[in-house]
Design a protein around this motif. Sequence first.
Motif, PDB file in Angstrom:
ATOM      1  N   GLY A  36       0.821  -1.208   0.000  1.00 45.69           N
ATOM      2  CA  GLY A  36       0.000   0.000   0.000  1.00 45.69           C
ATOM      3  C   GLY A  36       0.851   1.253   0.000  1.00 45.69           C
ATOM      4  N   ASP A  37       1.924   1.235   0.830  1.00 46.64           N
ATOM      5  CA  ASP A  37       2.798   2.414   0.867  1.00 46.64           C
ATOM      6  C   ASP A  37       3.462   2.643  -0.478  1.00 46.64           C
ATOM      7  OD1 ASP A  37       2.137   2.782   3.483  1.00 46.64           O
ATOM      8  OD2 ASP A  37       3.933   1.808   4.292  1.00 46.64           O
ATOM      9  N   GLU A  38       3.910   1.546  -1.089  1.00 43.83           N
ATOM     10  CA  GLU A  38       4.569   1.696  -2.393  1.00 43.83           C
ATOM     11  C   GLU A  38       3.581   2.179  -3.446  1.00 43.83           C
ATOM     12  OE1 GLU A  38       7.382  -0.924  -5.433  1.00 43.83           O
ATOM     13  OE2 GLU A  38       6.778  -1.725  -3.484  1.00 43.83           O
ATOM     14  N   LEU A  39       2.337   1.641  -3.403  1.00 40.33           N
ATOM     15  CA  LEU A  39       1.335   2.046  -4.382  1.00 40.33           C
ATOM     16  C   LEU A  39       0.931   3.501  -4.168  1.00 40.33           C
ATOM     17  CD1 LEU A  39      -0.257   0.980  -6.756  1.00 40.33           C
ATOM     18  CD2 LEU A  39      -2.043   0.212  -5.172  1.00 40.33           C
ATOM     19  N   LYS A  40       0.820   3.889  -2.873  1.00 40.10           N
ATOM     20  CA  LYS A  40       0.497   5.297  -2.586  1.00 40.10           C
ATOM     21  C   LYS A  40       1.575   6.222  -3.139  1.00 40.10           C
ATOM     22  CE  LYS A  40      -2.262   4.764   1.628  1.00 40.10           C
ATOM     23  NZ  LYS A  40      -2.323   5.051   3.070  1.00 40.10           N
ATOM     24  N   ALA A  41       2.834   5.787  -2.956  1.00 43.46           N
ATOM     25  CA  ALA A  41       3.932   6.612  -3.469  1.00 43.46           C
ATOM     26  C   ALA A  41       3.840   6.723  -4.995  1.00 43.46           C
ATOM     27  CB  ALA A  41       5.278   6.016  -3.046  1.00 43.46           C
ATOM     28  N   GLY A  42       3.482   5.604  -5.661  1.00 44.56           N
ATOM     29  CA  GLY A  42       3.352   5.649  -7.120  1.00 44.56           C
ATOM     30  C   GLY A  42       2.221   6.546  -7.567  1.00 44.56           C
ATOM     31  N   ILE A  43       1.072   6.466  -6.854  1.00 45.88           N
ATOM     32  CA  ILE A  43      -0.076   7.317  -7.223  1.00 45.88           C
ATOM     33  C   ILE A  43       0.282   8.779  -7.021  1.00 45.88           C
ATOM     34  CG2 ILE A  43      -2.419   7.919  -6.546  1.00 45.88           C
ATOM     35  CD1 ILE A  43      -2.816   4.938  -5.844  1.00 45.88           C
ATOM     36  N   SER A  44       0.931   9.072  -5.868  1.00 44.61           N
ATOM     37  CA  SER A  44       1.314  10.461  -5.609  1.00 44.61           C
ATOM     38  C   SER A  44       2.293  10.961  -6.649  1.00 44.61           C
ATOM     39  CB  SER A  44       1.939  10.570  -4.209  1.00 44.61           C
ATOM     40  OG  SER A  44       1.032  10.128  -3.228  1.00 44.61           O
ATOM     41  N   GLN A  45       3.253  10.097  -7.007  1.00 45.75           N
ATOM     42  CA  GLN A  45       4.231  10.505  -8.019  1.00 45.75           C
ATOM     43  C   GLN A  45       3.550  10.710  -9.370  1.00 45.75           C
ATOM     44  OE1 GLN A  45       7.310  11.284  -7.296  1.00 45.75           O
ATOM     45  NE2 GLN A  45       7.667  11.928  -9.406  1.00 45.75           N
ATOM     46  N   GLY A  46       2.467   9.906  -9.650  1.00 44.66           N
ATOM     47  CA  GLY A  46       1.737  10.086 -10.903  1.00 44.66           C
ATOM     48  C   GLY A  46       1.094  11.452 -10.995  1.00 44.66           C
TER      49      GLY A  46
END
Length: 781
Positions: A36-46
């Motif tokens: 979840g943390d990694e996916l959140k980071a990816g969404i935020s970076q998107g």
Amino acid sequence: MRLPERSIATYLTLAFSGLTVVLTVALAEAIGAAAGDELKAGISQGLTELALQTADKLDRGMAERYREVQLMSRNQVLITEHGPLDKRRAILNDRQATYHWYAWIGLAGLDGKVLLSTQGMLEGADVSQRPWFRNALAGIYVGDVHEAVLLAKLLPSAGNEPKRFVDIAFPFVDADGKPAGVVGAHLSWQWAKEVQQSVMQFSQTASGAAPGQRNKEALIVGMDGTVLLGPAGLQGSKLALASVTAAQAGRTGHMEERWPDGKHYLVGYSKTRGYNAYPGLGWSIVVRESLEDAYVPVHAIQRRVLWTGAALAALFSVAGLLLARLLARPMGELAASAGRVQRGEALVVEAGRRGYAEVTQLAGALNALVGNLLGKTEELNELNRSLEQRVGERTQELLRALARVRAEERRVQTIIDSAQDAFIGLDLQGRITDWNRAAEHLFGWKRDEAVGQPVDTLLIPARFREQYAKAMRSFHERGDADLLNRRLERIVVNRAGDEVPVEVTIGLAGSQDQYFFSVFLRDISERKKVEQMKNEFISTVSHELRTPMTSIRASLSMLASGMAGDLPDDTRQLIDIAYASCERMVRLVNDVLDIEKMESGKMDFDFAPRALLPLVQEAIDGVQGSAAQAHVTLVLEHGADAGLAWALADHDRIIQVLVNLLSNAVKFSPPGGQVTVWVERCHEADGDWSVIRVADQGPGIPEAFHARIFEKFAQADSTDTRQKGGTGLGLSICKAIVERHGGDISFTTQAGHGTQFSVRLKAVGSAAAAPDLAQDPVPEL
């Protein structure tokens, strides 16, 4: 209620299942959290990438328009006034056709009149006051978003939304290189909206989300925080948000924040920075998406991981159940075999056919234990047979010992009851626990009346009870045992309320768990009466002797001084002897009177803060004459702190002490000797003291006399001492006076090297408040 016992298979199953569930759930949570943390980071970076792409597209689009208008300002065909007007207008129309977001392109002379324009709109109109015209001449070639003024009525409108433009304008020059006018272009703001939509649509397609599933919104914010392009509810409003502030500061990133509509959004932000020659307008790009929509993939993957973990936990639990049964089967067989041994059906515990090493070892140990138990059982039976005999013998011994203890108690009680002194037993709280017949006779209370009563309310006068309470507190808090095992004189009251003087001896008796005070009291009323009669007799005799002795001394003094004429030598010698003896008798009478006054409490003291150095000097002056006759030198020594040596003292009594000590020192010093006096203030472990020391160079004090030196009428038995004379009361009087001042007196001596006496008084300041020494200390029980 006792729970039923469970088998080892049950416990192993529960343990395996519990550990499996806990480990699986913990692992699933950890994996879900990490994913979840990694996916959140990816969404935020998107979102941050979307903001960067939007800013870059805007900068590149504006840079292209910037370059096109700049080229038009250098097109000689377009800016030459003598060229065909239609041809020049065609150039503008062709440029507008190549990029349909050009709403208007035109040329204006230096006077602000539009010379030519696309579609002929506004030709001849005065634009000299328009910002784009004035800014171009001032060197500012790009204008920020604004609503149309002159073109609002000429351009077609697709809705109620006002027409807005971005201005790009460059000045052009004539053949001589002088400014001739301005080429200006109005770029429709719909261009920016198209850029925004293209970036958002690309983002939706790239993420694989269905249209409307992920609601990302891009906002273009001006330098003053005004929303230039965005949702209808926000367009035209000003935003004071952390993300906008960060973008305006030139930073790029993402954050979670709450917006004015009360919702929480995940926000990516960036800023336009210009491109090539285009300087940029400082727009901030903010791309937002509600947290609920943004983290949908996060929640989905976490649920997937959780359900997968639950399925694995169930699978491992079933496997654990099967494994537990397999492991527990040999133990069950061993338990069944042990049960048969317990019931007497077998004598050997069998390990079973499929038992593992531990079960085999346990079976061997149980067999050894069974054999040992049988042997011990026989020994125990034999021990039980002999134990009854031993118990009987010990019981008889205890009964005999108890009889001896009771006999000893009766003997001790008989001794106490028959004792002539009153005996009182007290517990550590001061309550009476024992009371003999002598106590009944002395105080008038029977034993049954006294036992259990507090001793202070029963026997101690009211004025002494506070001192008694203080002594008890000191004993309990600090273990103070100063009053124990000493003969003390105290005042008590009997049943009739009469005060009785007694001599008291207090001891601490008993065991550690049951300590008590043993108190023996002896009535000394008759002795006190005898002492009073003795003191009265001594006082009367001393007073009666003082008057004739004073007259005799005065007469002898006159004869010795020659008032009766010259006397023969033998007569003068006899008169000198008589005068010296008279002086000795007067001193003896005065010392006896002083002792009597101090013992009866009739000697008055005038306590006041006094400096000791002047008192010492005064005493030295008083003894100087006798010291000169004895050929002895008096020396006063003191340090820098002698001026601080103050004490609460009576002037006359301290002079009396010092004169006595100096006279003794002079008397025992050899001719040509020296008596040294020190005055100092010193700090010791028990406080600050003002100290006076008197040292002589005499023969010293014999060791056998050390313990009696301060007793009344005490004198060393040496021949030299007898030759010196004296009453033996001086040091006793000094000790009484110093102790009445709350101080102490001591001495050090060395045979053949002299003696030093030290007087210590509690140090005070020149005006210090000090304890009241005007009354005798109150005795304590």
